[in-house]
Design an enzyme around this catalytic site. Structure first.
Site: not given
Length: 274
Positions: A65, A104, A111, A113, A129, A167, A212
């Site tokens: 991404f 995704s 991220c 699914t 999960a 992640h 930033t």
């Protein structure tokens, strides 16, 4: 330029709906008290009951991404599935363009699914999960909450932000939000293991938004960034309050540099071997 006395109100774009009822499922998990009523009925341990043995394997990046949020969606449902899992249903339009099962989509920088979608009804569903709930702030969302959405990068896409894997490294806590003109200063406290990778003028992903870093406050374990007026209207951070959690993902380049230095790059090791 006059200082804005208030920022986007959640009620302006997202109508809160009644909270979800408690539902006793996943009794094998154990979770601390959470703001989401359904998840409060679960128990999610801070670590898996039987963590798998760790082996050094190459883990190819499945999705990438940029941290440029495409739209804000609305949480329609967070609850149990028929098979005993947890699913999240989100109302959206832009990210459903060209979507396929298994694609995704980053939700607040996580991220996930796509397990089902309905383009006509403008919503999609993803599974969550237990480790995702442990690591991210998604365990605290409620029905009606806005969330940042971004589809996975395509090879032909413009690279407007930086490389974001989706992640999440952990969560941070908003400690202050101070307006300056029509911009907004946001200060976030993070754990030392995350802050070690945060540097002034470097990249940080906050709830999936590429930002930033302006300053790092080592003693306070904090960093800050500024949101311009346009960004405030396109992402969820201004809708949050001091004390709320945000998902954080550090720039992966910092981790690679650290690993290479620890391995003693240049010492004759063949880093290309499997």
């Amino acid at each position: 330029m006059a200082t804005r006395s208030s920022f986007i109100s959640p009620s302006a774009s997202f109508r809160r709906t009644p909270r979800l009822p408690k539902s006793p499922v996943l009794s094998s998990l154990s979770l601390p008290m959470l703001s989401n009523p359904f998840l409060r009925s679960l128990s999610l341990r801070s670590k898996p009951l039987n963590p798998p043995s760790v082996t050094c394997r190459r883990s190819p990046i499945r999705s990438l991404f940029t941290g440029i949020v495409e739209e804000m969606g609305e949480v329609l449902r967070l609850g149990p599935t028929d098979t005993g899992g947890i699913e999240l249903q989100i109302s959206a339009k832009t990210v459903l363009s060209g979507v396929n099962l298994g694609d995704s989509i980053a939700v607040n920088g996580t991220c996930l699914t796509v397990s089902s979608f309905d383009a006509e009804e403008s919503h999609f569903t993803v599974g969550l999960a237990p480790e995702t709930l442990r690591k991210t702030s998604l365990s605290g969302i409620r029905q009606g909450d806005p969330v940042n959405l971004e589809r996975a990068l395509q090879p032909v896409s413009r690279m407007g932000g930086h490389f974001v894997q989706g992640h999440v490294d952990g969560t941070g806590e908003i400690v202050s939000m101070v307006p300056e003109g029509d911009s907004l200063w946001v200060k976030v406290q993070a754990a030392p293991e995350i802050l070690r990778y945060v540097v002034p003028k470097g990249f940080i992903t906050v709830d999936g938004t590429s930002l930033t870093v302006v300053r790092v406050y080592e003693e306070e374990c904090c960093f800050d960034f500024m949101l311009v007026a346009y960004t405030q209207q396109k992402v969820v951070v201004p809708l949050k309050k001091v004390g709320e959690k945000v998902n954080l993902e550090v720039d992966i380049l910092g981790k690679y540099v650290e690993k290479l230095l620890k391995c003693g790059i240049g010492a004759g090791e063949d880093v290309g071997s499997s």
